[in-house]
Design a protein around this motif. Structure first.
Motif, PDB file in Angstrom:
ATOM      1  N   ILE A   5       0.644  -1.105   0.002  1.00  0.00           N
ATOM      2  CA  ILE A   5      -0.081  -0.026   0.152  1.00  0.00           C
ATOM      3  C   ILE A   5       0.936   1.334   0.122  1.00  0.00           C
ATOM      4  O   ILE A   5       2.009   1.301   0.265  1.00  0.00           O
ATOM      5  CB  ILE A   5      -0.915   0.075   1.457  1.00  0.00           C
ATOM      6  N   LYS A   6       0.223   2.460  -0.291  1.00  0.00           N
ATOM      7  CA  LYS A   6       0.817   3.704  -0.045  1.00  0.00           C
ATOM      8  C   LYS A   6      -0.306   4.558   0.364  1.00  0.00           C
ATOM      9  O   LYS A   6      -1.400   4.391   0.093  1.00  0.00           O
ATOM     10  CB  LYS A   6       1.249   4.297  -1.672  1.00  0.00           C
ATOM     11  N   LEU A   7      -0.057   4.901   1.541  1.00  0.00           N
ATOM     12  CA  LEU A   7      -0.776   5.854   2.287  1.00  0.00           C
ATOM     13  C   LEU A   7      -0.740   7.339   1.724  1.00  0.00           C
ATOM     14  O   LEU A   7       0.195   7.854   1.013  1.00  0.00           O
ATOM     15  CB  LEU A   7      -0.484   5.852   3.748  1.00  0.00           C
ATOM     16  N   VAL A   8      -1.889   7.978   1.728  1.00  0.00           N
ATOM     17  CA  VAL A   8      -1.936   9.621   1.458  1.00  0.00           C
ATOM     18  C   VAL A   8      -2.423  10.283   2.601  1.00  0.00           C
ATOM     19  O   VAL A   8      -3.364   9.564   3.560  1.00  0.00           O
ATOM     20  CB  VAL A   8      -2.739   9.889   0.090  1.00  0.00           C
ATOM     21  N   VAL A  93       5.567   6.922   9.280  1.00  0.00           N
ATOM     22  CA  VAL A  93       5.278   6.673   8.068  1.00  0.00           C
ATOM     23  C   VAL A  93       5.871   7.508   7.063  1.00  0.00           C
ATOM     24  O   VAL A  93       5.861   9.001   7.230  1.00  0.00           O
ATOM     25  CB  VAL A  93       3.775   7.171   7.802  1.00  0.00           C
ATOM     26  N   PRO A  94       6.915   6.795   6.419  1.00  0.00           N
ATOM     27  CA  PRO A  94       7.980   7.411   5.289  1.00  0.00           C
ATOM     28  C   PRO A  94       7.285   8.092   4.010  1.00  0.00           C
ATOM     29  O   PRO A  94       6.102   7.324   3.665  1.00  0.00           O
ATOM     30  CB  PRO A  94       8.988   6.536   5.106  1.00  0.00           C
ATOM     31  N   PHE A  95       7.657   9.026   3.736  1.00  0.00           N
ATOM     32  CA  PHE A  95       7.205   9.904   2.346  1.00  0.00           C
ATOM     33  C   PHE A  95       8.032  10.296   1.479  1.00  0.00           C
ATOM     34  O   PHE A  95       9.234  10.915   1.970  1.00  0.00           O
ATOM     35  CB  PHE A  95       5.932  10.929   2.563  1.00  0.00           C
ATOM     36  N   LYS A  96       7.830  10.300   0.232  1.00  0.00           N
ATOM     37  CA  LYS A  96       9.095  10.936  -0.606  1.00  0.00           C
ATOM     38  C   LYS A  96       8.120  11.986  -1.567  1.00  0.00           C
ATOM     39  O   LYS A  96       8.755  13.002  -2.129  1.00  0.00           O
ATOM     40  CB  LYS A  96       9.570   9.887  -1.655  1.00  0.00           C
ATOM     41  N   ASN A  97       6.893  11.890  -1.916  1.00  0.00           N
ATOM     42  CA  ASN A  97       6.245  12.574  -2.851  1.00  0.00           C
ATOM     43  C   ASN A  97       5.078  13.490  -2.312  1.00  0.00           C
ATOM     44  O   ASN A  97       4.510  13.103  -1.083  1.00  0.00           O
ATOM     45  CB  ASN A  97       5.670  11.883  -4.038  1.00  0.00           C
ATOM     46  N   PHE A  98       4.846  14.709  -2.826  1.00  0.00           N
ATOM     47  CA  PHE A  98       3.803  15.418  -2.224  1.00  0.00           C
ATOM     48  C   PHE A  98       3.135  16.001  -3.231  1.00  0.00           C
ATOM     49  O   PHE A  98       3.831  16.329  -4.424  1.00  0.00           O
ATOM     50  CB  PHE A  98       4.317  16.448  -1.098  1.00  0.00           C
ATOM     51  N   LYS A  99       1.739  16.512  -3.095  1.00  0.00           N
ATOM     52  CA  LYS A  99       1.159  17.389  -4.084  1.00  0.00           C
ATOM     53  C   LYS A  99       0.707  18.485  -3.300  1.00  0.00           C
ATOM     54  O   LYS A  99       0.002  18.516  -2.197  1.00  0.00           O
ATOM     55  CB  LYS A  99       0.057  16.581  -4.767  1.00  0.00           C
ATOM     56  N   ASN A 109      -6.658  39.669   2.097  1.00  0.00           N
ATOM     57  CA  ASN A 109      -7.264  39.161   3.337  1.00  0.00           C
ATOM     58  C   ASN A 109      -6.565  37.714   3.455  1.00  0.00           C
ATOM     59  O   ASN A 109      -6.879  36.723   3.103  1.00  0.00           O
ATOM     60  CB  ASN A 109      -8.742  38.858   3.294  1.00  0.00           C
ATOM     61  N   LYS A 110      -5.474  37.864   4.249  1.00  0.00           N
ATOM     62  CA  LYS A 110      -4.510  36.633   4.586  1.00  0.00           C
ATOM     63  C   LYS A 110      -5.317  35.489   5.388  1.00  0.00           C
ATOM     64  O   LYS A 110      -5.188  34.299   5.022  1.00  0.00           O
ATOM     65  CB  LYS A 110      -3.230  37.092   5.177  1.00  0.00           C
ATOM     66  N   ALA A 111      -6.256  36.035   6.325  1.00  0.00           N
ATOM     67  CA  ALA A 111      -7.262  34.998   6.695  1.00  0.00           C
ATOM     68  C   ALA A 111      -7.937  34.003   6.045  1.00  0.00           C
ATOM     69  O   ALA A 111      -8.336  33.218   6.645  1.00  0.00           O
ATOM     70  CB  ALA A 111      -8.111  35.925   7.810  1.00  0.00           C
ATOM     71  N   LEU A 112      -8.082  34.274   4.593  1.00  0.00           N
ATOM     72  CA  LEU A 112      -8.759  33.431   4.116  1.00  0.00           C
ATOM     73  C   LEU A 112      -7.995  32.561   3.164  1.00  0.00           C
ATOM     74  O   LEU A 112      -8.372  31.742   2.419  1.00  0.00           O
ATOM     75  CB  LEU A 112      -9.681  34.113   2.719  1.00  0.00           C
ATOM     76  N   HIS A 113      -6.663  32.788   3.494  1.00  0.00           N
ATOM     77  CA  HIS A 113      -5.567  31.564   2.714  1.00  0.00           C
ATOM     78  C   HIS A 113      -5.836  30.393   3.328  1.00  0.00           C
ATOM     79  O   HIS A 113      -5.749  29.984   4.450  1.00  0.00           O
ATOM     80  CB  HIS A 113      -4.324  32.168   2.865  1.00  0.00           C
ATOM     81  N   LYS A 114      -6.015  29.194   2.690  1.00  0.00           N
ATOM     82  CA  LYS A 114      -6.208  27.855   2.952  1.00  0.00           C
ATOM     83  C   LYS A 114      -5.367  26.860   2.038  1.00  0.00           C
ATOM     84  O   LYS A 114      -5.794  27.038   0.634  1.00  0.00           O
ATOM     85  CB  LYS A 114      -7.640  27.543   3.263  1.00  0.00           C
ATOM     86  N   ILE A 115      -4.503  26.020   2.505  1.00  0.00           N
ATOM     87  CA  ILE A 115      -3.747  25.164   1.529  1.00  0.00           C
ATOM     88  C   ILE A 115      -3.918  23.735   2.124  1.00  0.00           C
ATOM     89  O   ILE A 115      -4.445  23.473   3.247  1.00  0.00           O
ATOM     90  CB  ILE A 115      -2.149  25.585   1.537  1.00  0.00           C
ATOM     91  N   ALA A 116      -3.492  22.784   0.936  1.00  0.00           N
ATOM     92  CA  ALA A 116      -3.682  21.596   1.279  1.00  0.00           C
ATOM     93  C   ALA A 116      -2.269  20.815   0.835  1.00  0.00           C
ATOM     94  O   ALA A 116      -1.727  21.155  -0.221  1.00  0.00           O
ATOM     95  CB  ALA A 116      -4.769  20.674   0.953  1.00  0.00           C
ATOM     96  N   ILE A 117      -1.547  19.966   1.728  1.00  0.00           N
ATOM     97  CA  ILE A 117      -0.366  19.448   1.289  1.00  0.00           C
ATOM     98  C   ILE A 117      -0.874  17.859   1.392  1.00  0.00           C
ATOM     99  O   ILE A 117      -1.102  17.293   2.580  1.00  0.00           O
ATOM    100  CB  ILE A 117       0.862  19.499   1.958  1.00  0.00           C
ATOM    101  N   HIS A 118      -0.808  17.051   0.222  1.00  0.00           N
ATOM    102  CA  HIS A 118      -0.996  15.654   0.251  1.00  0.00           C
ATOM    103  C   HIS A 118       0.238  15.043  -0.012  1.00  0.00           C
ATOM    104  O   HIS A 118       1.146  15.054  -0.751  1.00  0.00           O
ATOM    105  CB  HIS A 118      -1.700  15.401  -1.098  1.00  0.00           C
ATOM    106  N   LEU A 119       0.605  14.064   1.255  1.00  0.00           N
ATOM    107  CA  LEU A 119       1.850  13.315   1.316  1.00  0.00           C
ATOM    108  C   LEU A 119       1.726  11.939   1.062  1.00  0.00           C
ATOM    109  O   LEU A 119       0.613  11.525   1.363  1.00  0.00           O
ATOM    110  CB  LEU A 119       2.563  13.606   2.578  1.00  0.00           C
TER     111      LEU A 119
END
Length: 172
Positions: A5-8, A93-99, A109-119
């Motif tokens: 498996i590869k976890l995300v 849990v080791p990872f090498k890749n991300f999106k 309005n910096k308060a509206l900044h939202k990101i997602a990092i998928h490892l």
């Protein structure tokens, strides 16, 4: 049935994120978003990421460009999923890749900044799932397991932001 498996793991960071690492990533990615927005929209007509996506054809490149601000911070994680701990309280849990993904952002309005990092994890040998505990070992443990050798395992609790992204059945 065993498998590889590869976890995300999806780490969402916004203005309410409390951990120091998250705050640094938040600040740096918003700063980079702000600079990229000035390049993509030199007339300053659009304030939100969504508006830029709608009206500026090249704006879909912004996630990639802003990801450079987060990439340096990922090295601080020592190639392990943050916040995902084994039953002994250690990251495992080791990872090498991300999106990287800009979920939403606003120039003013910096308060509206939202990101997602998928490892995305390295390949892991899935041994079993007991209740909400996923039991695994690195992929190379498969050969040791077949030969009857003892292997080190990890057990993590499956959280809502952790999933199995890839699965390959191993022959019996």
């Amino acid at each position: 049935m065993r498998g590889i498996i590869k976890l995300v793991y999806t780490k969402v960071i916004d203005a309410g994120s409390a951990q120091a690492w998250d705050k640094h990533v938040f600040e740096d990615t918003h700063r980079e978003f702000f600079m990229q927005a000035q390049q993509f929209d030199q007339q300053g007509r659009y304030e939100t990421y969504q508006e830029m996506l709608t009206h500026i054809p090249r704006a879909e490149n912004m996630s990639y460009l802003v990801s450079t601000a987060a990439a340096g911070h990922l090295k601080q994680l020592h190639n392990k999923f943050p916040d995902v701990l084994n039953t002994l309280g250690k990251t495992c849990v080791p990872f090498k890749n991300f999106k990287f993904e800009i979920v939403q952002s606003h120039v003013k309005n910096k308060a509206l900044h939202k990101i997602a990092i998928h490892l995305y994890s390295d390949p892991l040998l899935w041994i079993d799932t007991i209740d909400k505990h996923l039991i695994f070992t690195p992929e190379e443990g498969h050969k040791k397991l077949i030969s009857g050798e003892e292997i080190e395992t990890h057990s993590i609790i499956l959280l809502p932001n952790v999933g199995i992204g890839f699965f390959k059945i191993l022959p019996p």
